[in-house]
Design a protein around this motif. Structure first.
Motif, PDB file in Angstrom:
ATOM      1  N   ILE A  55      16.214   6.413  15.810  1.00 36.29           N
ATOM      2  CA  ILE A  55      16.260   7.709  16.500  1.00 36.29           C
ATOM      3  C   ILE A  55      14.852   8.168  16.880  1.00 36.29           C
ATOM      4  O   ILE A  55      14.623   8.690  17.976  1.00 36.29           O
ATOM      5  CB  ILE A  55      16.946   8.760  15.614  1.00 36.29           C
ATOM      6  N   GLY A  56      13.906   7.992  15.964  1.00 33.49           N
ATOM      7  CA  GLY A  56      12.533   8.419  16.245  1.00 33.49           C
ATOM      8  C   GLY A  56      11.928   7.686  17.428  1.00 33.49           C
ATOM      9  O   GLY A  56      11.224   8.280  18.238  1.00 33.49           O
ATOM     10  N   LEU A  57      12.221   6.402  17.527  1.00 35.31           N
ATOM     11  CA  LEU A  57      11.665   5.616  18.634  1.00 35.31           C
ATOM     12  C   LEU A  57      12.251   6.064  19.968  1.00 35.31           C
ATOM     13  O   LEU A  57      11.528   6.266  20.945  1.00 35.31           O
ATOM     14  CB  LEU A  57      11.961   4.133  18.403  1.00 35.31           C
ATOM     15  N   VAL A  58      13.571   6.249  20.003  1.00 35.45           N
ATOM     16  CA  VAL A  58      14.217   6.708  21.239  1.00 35.45           C
ATOM     17  C   VAL A  58      13.728   8.095  21.630  1.00 35.45           C
ATOM     18  O   VAL A  58      13.449   8.380  22.799  1.00 35.45           O
ATOM     19  CB  VAL A  58      15.754   6.698  21.077  1.00 35.45           C
ATOM     20  N   ALA A  59      13.611   8.991  20.629  1.00 38.14           N
ATOM     21  CA  ALA A  59      13.166  10.363  20.904  1.00 38.14           C
ATOM     22  C   ALA A  59      11.728  10.382  21.418  1.00 38.14           C
ATOM     23  O   ALA A  59      11.389  11.160  22.308  1.00 38.14           O
ATOM     24  CB  ALA A  59      13.284  11.215  19.645  1.00 38.14           C
ATOM     25  N   ALA A  60      10.876   9.531  20.838  1.00 43.20           N
ATOM     26  CA  ALA A  60       9.490   9.477  21.287  1.00 43.20           C
ATOM     27  C   ALA A  60       9.400   8.978  22.730  1.00 43.20           C
ATOM     28  O   ALA A  60       8.627   9.496  23.532  1.00 43.20           O
ATOM     29  CB  ALA A  60       8.679   8.558  20.359  1.00 43.20           C
ATOM     30  N   PHE A  61      10.210   7.971  23.072  1.00 43.64           N
ATOM     31  CA  PHE A  61      10.260   7.511  24.456  1.00 43.64           C
ATOM     32  C   PHE A  61      10.729   8.626  25.381  1.00 43.64           C
ATOM     33  O   PHE A  61      10.182   8.834  26.466  1.00 43.64           O
ATOM     34  CB  PHE A  61      11.209   6.314  24.586  1.00 43.64           C
ATOM     35  N   ASN A  62      11.774   9.337  24.950  1.00 45.55           N
ATOM     36  CA  ASN A  62      12.313  10.425  25.764  1.00 45.55           C
ATOM     37  C   ASN A  62      11.260  11.503  25.996  1.00 45.55           C
ATOM     38  O   ASN A  62      11.122  12.028  27.093  1.00 45.55           O
ATOM     39  CB  ASN A  62      13.541  11.024  25.072  1.00 45.55           C
ATOM     40  N   LYS A  63      10.512  11.841  24.944  1.00 46.42           N
ATOM     41  CA  LYS A  63       9.451  12.842  25.070  1.00 46.42           C
ATOM     42  C   LYS A  63       8.379  12.355  26.040  1.00 46.42           C
ATOM     43  O   LYS A  63       7.874  13.122  26.871  1.00 46.42           O
ATOM     44  CB  LYS A  63       8.842  13.108  23.695  1.00 46.42           C
ATOM     45  N   GLY A  64       8.025  11.077  25.938  1.00 45.54           N
ATOM     46  CA  GLY A  64       7.000  10.536  26.818  1.00 45.54           C
ATOM     47  C   GLY A  64       7.440  10.482  28.268  1.00 45.54           C
ATOM     48  O   GLY A  64       6.631  10.646  29.177  1.00 45.54           O
ATOM     49  N   LEU A  65       8.746  10.274  28.508  1.00 44.23           N
ATOM     50  CA  LEU A  65       9.244  10.180  29.873  1.00 44.23           C
ATOM     51  C   LEU A  65       9.483  11.536  30.514  1.00 44.23           C
ATOM     52  O   LEU A  65       9.164  11.753  31.680  1.00 44.23           O
ATOM     53  CB  LEU A  65      10.556   9.385  29.891  1.00 44.23           C
ATOM     54  N   SER A  66      10.090  12.461  29.732  1.00 41.65           N
ATOM     55  CA  SER A  66      10.550  13.709  30.337  1.00 41.65           C
ATOM     56  C   SER A  66       9.833  14.948  29.835  1.00 41.65           C
ATOM     57  O   SER A  66       9.971  16.018  30.424  1.00 41.65           O
ATOM     58  CB  SER A  66      12.051  13.877  30.066  1.00 41.65           C
ATOM     59  N   GLY A  67       9.085  14.847  28.728  1.00 40.26           N
ATOM     60  CA  GLY A  67       8.404  16.008  28.160  1.00 40.26           C
ATOM     61  C   GLY A  67       9.308  16.889  27.309  1.00 40.26           C
ATOM     62  O   GLY A  67       8.858  17.875  26.751  1.00 40.26           O
ATOM     63  N   GLY A  68      10.585  16.538  27.184  1.00 34.66           N
ATOM     64  CA  GLY A  68      11.511  17.341  26.380  1.00 34.66           C
ATOM     65  C   GLY A  68      12.510  16.453  25.684  1.00 34.66           C
ATOM     66  O   GLY A  68      12.460  15.223  25.758  1.00 34.66           O
ATOM     67  N   GLY A  69      13.475  17.086  24.989  1.00 34.73           N
ATOM     68  CA  GLY A  69      14.545  16.337  24.356  1.00 34.73           C
ATOM     69  C   GLY A  69      14.191  15.689  23.034  1.00 34.73           C
ATOM     70  O   GLY A  69      14.996  14.933  22.477  1.00 34.73           O
ATOM     71  N   TYR A  70      13.016  15.979  22.491  1.00 34.76           N
ATOM     72  CA  TYR A  70      12.603  15.364  21.230  1.00 34.76           C
ATOM     73  C   TYR A  70      13.362  15.977  20.052  1.00 34.76           C
ATOM     74  O   TYR A  70      13.929  15.267  19.220  1.00 34.76           O
ATOM     75  CB  TYR A  70      11.096  15.561  21.048  1.00 34.76           C
ATOM     76  N   GLY A  71      13.391  17.300  19.999  1.00 31.30           N
ATOM     77  CA  GLY A  71      13.974  17.998  18.855  1.00 31.30           C
ATOM     78  C   GLY A  71      15.431  17.682  18.592  1.00 31.30           C
ATOM     79  O   GLY A  71      15.799  17.386  17.441  1.00 31.30           O
ATOM     80  N   PRO A  72      16.343  17.755  19.612  1.00 26.26           N
ATOM     81  CA  PRO A  72      17.752  17.477  19.344  1.00 26.26           C
ATOM     82  C   PRO A  72      17.986  16.110  18.725  1.00 26.26           C
ATOM     83  O   PRO A  72      18.776  15.964  17.799  1.00 26.26           O
ATOM     84  CB  PRO A  72      18.391  17.576  20.738  1.00 26.26           C
ATOM     85  N   LEU A  73      17.296  15.083  19.245  1.00 26.05           N
ATOM     86  CA  LEU A  73      17.475  13.738  18.718  1.00 26.05           C
ATOM     87  C   LEU A  73      16.916  13.601  17.307  1.00 26.05           C
ATOM     88  O   LEU A  73      17.586  13.081  16.407  1.00 26.05           O
ATOM     89  CB  LEU A  73      16.789  12.724  19.645  1.00 26.05           C
ATOM     90  N   VAL A  74      15.687  14.059  17.102  1.00 26.19           N
ATOM     91  CA  VAL A  74      15.026  13.841  15.822  1.00 26.19           C
ATOM     92  C   VAL A  74      15.663  14.671  14.704  1.00 26.19           C
ATOM     93  O   VAL A  74      15.874  14.179  13.598  1.00 26.19           O
ATOM     94  CB  VAL A  74      13.518  14.154  15.935  1.00 26.19           C
TER      95      VAL A  74
END
Length: 316
Positions: A205-224
């Protein structure tokens, strides 16, 4: 008849909410009074700025936000950061679209939001520690989870760029939406269960969330946050750890921006930081005062809502 039945059902919920707020206030009376005083002082500062503008003592430079725009930014940051520090999600995901709708440019918004999230994440981590929601130094599970997420934050900031050039943005975003919805459902289903800790779940989950944050600047909190809960981390600790890990993610992103693009727009960054920091003490107190099952349910519900919003935005 049906209306009166609905009222009778809603009355216990209202009384419970009022009792919870009263308990929260009595348990943190000094903090609440100081918080209210600081809010009033901040509002007075906006009033003073507008008075000086009206009197002609100061003037607005070309492109500088009006007092009412800055007040809106301050209040939006106050509400969004309260949600973020109490549920571990919602600051960047909610605030960035609001700022875009208000007429600010993306290059103004992104670094200012990253800077404010960096400071509020550090403050939220310190306050969560003080309020007993997490203890990174003594709790090995919490420390291990934070270190895993912190490491992945740096990897994600770099890896997202490499992935973005090879995978369709639509399909990658759709995968993120599916994961967010799945995490929300799993969090709700397991809200009353004890779950064995799984480091592999944190890594995935952390890896996917970090990628999402790097791509879009958001969406980190819900996943993590929801991913930690599903992986066996207690909800209060998950909220606190997310705030600290996201602060590091923002530090990496902000550093990259400053190296490539230059400075911050302080006219936007200051009200964001002020509103965000002022919300933190009450948010961490809220987490401390709520039952674990309620926090897990709130995290699951909020994750589902954000997942649906993302899906509608993607398909719309």
């Amino acid at each position: 008849m049906r209306h009166s039945f609905t009222n009778r059902r809603s009355q216990p919920m209202v009384r419970a909410a009022v009792a919870t707020l009263e308990h929260l206030y009595l348990g943190h009376r000094r903090r609440f009074n100081l918080w209210a005083l600081l809010i009033l002082l901040a509002l007075a500062a906006f009033g003073l700025r507008q008075f000086l503008l009206d009197a002609g003592v100061i003037g607005l430079a070309a492109g500088e936000p009006t007092t009412w725009a800055l007040l809106g930014v301050f209040l939006a940051a106050l509400v969004c950061e309260y949600m973020d520090s109490s549920l571990g999600m919602g600051y960047g995901t909610t605030l960035t679209p609001l700022l875009l709708l208000a007429g600010f440019e993306p290059l103004q918004i992104v670094p200012a939001v990253l800077f404010s999230e960096l400071l509020t994440g550090i403050a939220a981590g310190a306050m969560h520690h003080r309020d007993g929601n997490v203890d990174i130094f003594r709790n090995a599970l919490a420390r291990r989870t934070f270190l895993l997420l912190a490491l992945l934050s740096a990897v994600g900031a770099v890896g997202a760029v490499l992935i973005a050039v090879k995978i369709s943005a639509f399909w990658f975003t759709l995968a993120i939406v599916v994961i967010v919805l799945a995490m929300g459902l799993m969090t709700l289903v397991t809200a009353r269960r004890r779950i064995r800790y799984r480091a592999g779940g944190i890594l995935a989950i952390g890896l996917v969330a970090a990628f999402n944050k790097g791509l879009s600047g958001g969406g980190y909190g819900p996943l993590v946050t929801s991913g930690q809960v599903v992986s066996g981390v207690p909800a209060k600790q998950a909220v606190a750890i997310t705030s600290m890990a996201e602060a590091l993610t923002c530090l990496v992103g902000l550093g990259a921006y400053l190296m490539l693009k230059g400075g911050l727009d302080w006219s936007l960054a200051l009200p964001l930081v002020t509103g965000g920091l002022l919300s933190v003490p009450m948010a961490t107190a809220t987490v401390r005062g709520l039952a674990e099952e309620r926090i897990r349910g709130a995290v699951g519900g909020m994750t589902l809502i954000l997942g649906v919003v993302l899906l509608v935005k993607l398909l719309g």
